[in-house]
Design a protein around this motif. Structure first.
Motif, PDB file in Angstrom:
ATOM      1  N   ALA A 144       0.868  -1.184   0.000  1.00 18.99           N
ATOM      2  CA  ALA A 144       0.000   0.000   0.000  1.00 18.99           C
ATOM      3  C   ALA A 144       0.898   1.224   0.000  1.00 18.99           C
ATOM      4  O   ALA A 144       2.005   1.200   0.544  1.00 18.99           O
ATOM      5  CB  ALA A 144      -0.941   0.028   1.205  1.00 18.99           C
ATOM      6  N   SER A 168      -3.536  -1.860  -4.027  1.00 22.63           N
ATOM      7  CA  SER A 168      -4.416  -0.833  -3.458  1.00 22.63           C
ATOM      8  C   SER A 168      -3.563   0.330  -2.978  1.00 22.63           C
ATOM      9  O   SER A 168      -2.636   0.141  -2.189  1.00 22.63           O
ATOM     10  CB  SER A 168      -5.225  -1.394  -2.291  1.00 22.63           C
ATOM     11  OG  SER A 168      -5.998  -2.509  -2.696  1.00 22.63           O
ATOM     12  N   THR A 171      -5.125   1.959   1.968  1.00 25.68           N
ATOM     13  CA  THR A 171      -5.815   0.871   2.648  1.00 25.68           C
ATOM     14  C   THR A 171      -6.208   1.295   4.060  1.00 25.68           C
ATOM     15  O   THR A 171      -5.513   2.071   4.708  1.00 25.68           O
ATOM     16  CB  THR A 171      -4.938  -0.396   2.714  1.00 25.68           C
ATOM     17  OG1 THR A 171      -3.658  -0.067   3.272  1.00 25.68           O
ATOM     18  CG2 THR A 171      -4.743  -0.990   1.340  1.00 25.68           C
ATOM     19  N   ASP A 194      -5.570  -2.630  -8.484  1.00 24.26           N
ATOM     20  CA  ASP A 194      -6.954  -3.065  -8.321  1.00 24.26           C
ATOM     21  C   ASP A 194      -7.849  -1.941  -7.797  1.00 24.26           C
ATOM     22  O   ASP A 194      -8.921  -1.686  -8.344  1.00 24.26           O
ATOM     23  CB  ASP A 194      -7.035  -4.247  -7.356  1.00 24.26           C
ATOM     24  CG  ASP A 194      -6.505  -5.534  -7.963  1.00 24.26           C
ATOM     25  OD1 ASP A 194      -6.396  -5.612  -9.208  1.00 24.26           O
ATOM     26  OD2 ASP A 194      -6.191  -6.459  -7.188  1.00 24.26           O
ATOM     27  N   TYR A 195      -7.431  -1.287  -6.677  1.00 23.91           N
ATOM     28  CA  TYR A 195      -8.268  -0.308  -5.995  1.00 23.91           C
ATOM     29  C   TYR A 195      -7.474   0.962  -5.693  1.00 23.91           C
ATOM     30  O   TYR A 195      -6.292   0.906  -5.367  1.00 23.91           O
ATOM     31  CB  TYR A 195      -8.793  -0.852  -4.657  1.00 23.91           C
ATOM     32  CG  TYR A 195      -9.496  -2.183  -4.744  1.00 23.91           C
ATOM     33  CD1 TYR A 195     -10.757  -2.283  -5.326  1.00 23.91           C
ATOM     34  CD2 TYR A 195      -8.906  -3.340  -4.233  1.00 23.91           C
ATOM     35  CE1 TYR A 195     -11.411  -3.506  -5.412  1.00 23.91           C
ATOM     36  CE2 TYR A 195      -9.548  -4.563  -4.305  1.00 23.91           C
ATOM     37  CZ  TYR A 195     -10.801  -4.647  -4.896  1.00 23.91           C
ATOM     38  OH  TYR A 195     -11.442  -5.848  -4.968  1.00 23.91           O
ATOM     39  N   TYR A 198      -9.196   1.002  -0.369  1.00 20.96           N
ATOM     40  CA  TYR A 198      -9.715  -0.308   0.011  1.00 20.96           C
ATOM     41  C   TYR A 198      -9.906  -0.379   1.521  1.00 20.96           C
ATOM     42  O   TYR A 198      -8.944  -0.316   2.284  1.00 20.96           O
ATOM     43  CB  TYR A 198      -8.746  -1.398  -0.460  1.00 20.96           C
ATOM     44  CG  TYR A 198      -9.214  -2.824  -0.258  1.00 20.96           C
ATOM     45  CD1 TYR A 198     -10.562  -3.145  -0.054  1.00 20.96           C
ATOM     46  CD2 TYR A 198      -8.305  -3.880  -0.295  1.00 20.96           C
ATOM     47  CE1 TYR A 198     -10.978  -4.453   0.113  1.00 20.96           C
ATOM     48  CE2 TYR A 198      -8.699  -5.190  -0.127  1.00 20.96           C
ATOM     49  CZ  TYR A 198     -10.043  -5.481   0.071  1.00 20.96           C
ATOM     50  OH  TYR A 198     -10.447  -6.775   0.238  1.00 20.96           O
ATOM     51  N   GLU A 200     -10.539  -2.800   4.253  1.00 20.76           N
ATOM     52  CA  GLU A 200     -10.261  -4.231   4.254  1.00 20.76           C
ATOM     53  C   GLU A 200     -10.970  -4.969   5.395  1.00 20.76           C
ATOM     54  O   GLU A 200     -11.696  -4.400   6.190  1.00 20.76           O
ATOM     55  CB  GLU A 200      -8.747  -4.445   4.395  1.00 20.76           C
ATOM     56  CG  GLU A 200      -7.935  -3.806   3.294  1.00 20.76           C
ATOM     57  CD  GLU A 200      -6.450  -3.846   3.572  1.00 20.76           C
ATOM     58  OE1 GLU A 200      -5.696  -4.171   2.638  1.00 20.76           O
ATOM     59  OE2 GLU A 200      -6.038  -3.554   4.714  1.00 20.76           O
TER      60      GLU A 200
END
Length: 316
Positions: A144, A168, A171, A194-195, A198, A200
């Motif tokens: 991250a 991500s 996070t 991906d993100y 996020y 989590e």
């Protein structure tokens, strides 16, 4: 403390006069009881053996400056223009610390991730404030760019340059309350992410409450797209506000709220524009909304270029 000749000259160039520069310095620290520490990557100036209390005697690294602040005293670390540090697992672990970057564009203070399998920065204390800092990703390894693990975090004008790693950029690993991101920018620089954000750990207890994401801008169309979603929440989430987002270049979903704490009323996405990097057959395909409400939001794709309002089901 008082302004050095160097800092007065630099601040005056941006603020117009020395009086304004002096007042800013007072507001940063002495006016509210906090201490201002300065950090410079210039090897001819910055030194961890220096006092750190002026632009003429700055520390050499943010890592070292973080060992000098005192919790809950309003202390500030000023990162000077052009500051750069390649690091990993940088711990911001003193409550109510403020980190402020000075500079514009590529001259802003920059933290670059190594390929270690860790986060670039971990915020592990409450009420931390960070402004005008670039976070740059890596080719691999990094997990991250910014991990927010305590409540009442505020990030203003941050830039996340999202390389192949991490998956991500930002996070949130637990039930962390009342985070705020204002005027932050995400830029894809390589295929793989991906993100952008996020939340989590959906399997554990506790909900996320009171997050605000204001005027976020996410640009991934030149880096093969954002693979899964701009924002994903696995946990139960309440009072989430996403205001005036612009997301360009998502492959699958724009908003992915998987675990809602109620059928309705969890939060709102307002005045948003979302542009897919692949063709959409249904606007609903772009959103897994949980209990979120959408106000004046539009979504389109790179094929038609004609956005439709959420929650209409078909692309114009």
């Amino acid at each position: 403390m008082t302004l050095s000749t160097l800092s007065k000259r630099w601040l005056t160039s941006g603020l117009g006069n020395a009086a304004a520069a002096t007042e800013l310095d007072n507001l940063l620290g002495g006016g509210f009881g906090g201490t201002v520490f300065y950090v410079s990557a210039d090897s001819g100036v910055g030194s961890n053996g220096a006092s750190g209390l002026s632009w003429q005697e700055p520390f050499a690294t943010l890592t070292y400056a973080l060992t000098k602040v005192t919790a809950n005293k309003g202390d500030i670390i000023v990162l000077m223009p052009g500051y750069a540090e390649t690091t990993t697992a940088l711990a911001v672990n003193v409550a109510a610390t403020r980190i402020i970057g000075i500079g514009v564009g590529a001259n802003r203070p920059t933290l670059t991730a190594t390929t270690a399998a860790t986060d670039l920065m971990n915020v592990t204390a409450a009420s931390v404030y960070i402004e005008n800092v670039r976070f740059v990703g890596a080719a691999s390894g990094c997990t991250a760019l910014l991990d927010v693990a305590e409540a009442d975090f505020v990030g203003v004008g941050l830039s996340f340059e999202h390389g192949a790693a991490p998956l991500s950029a930002v996070t949130v690993p637990g039930a962390i309350a009342r985070g705020t991101l204002v005027d932050c920018v995400w830029r894809g620089t390589a295929a793989g992410p991906d993100y952008s954000i996020y939340f989590e750990n959906g399997a554990t207890t506790g909900s996320i409450n009171g997050w605000q994401i204001i005027r976020p801008r996410a640009y991934y169309s030149t880096s093969s797209g954002l693979d899964l979603a701009f924002i994903r929440a696995d946990r139960k989430i309440k009072d989430l506000v996403i205001d005036n987002p612009i997301v360009i270049g998502f492959d699958t979903l724009a908003v992915d709220i998987n675990s809602s704490s109620a059928a309705v009323g969890d939060g709102v996405v307002s005045d948003g524009t979302f542009i897919a990097s692949t063709a959409l057959t249904s606007i609903e395909d772009a959103f897994d909304v949980g209990g979120m409400m959408f106000k004046q939001c539009f979504v389109g794709d790179a094929v038609t270029g004609r956005p439709g309002p959420v929650p209409l089901a078909t692309v114009s």
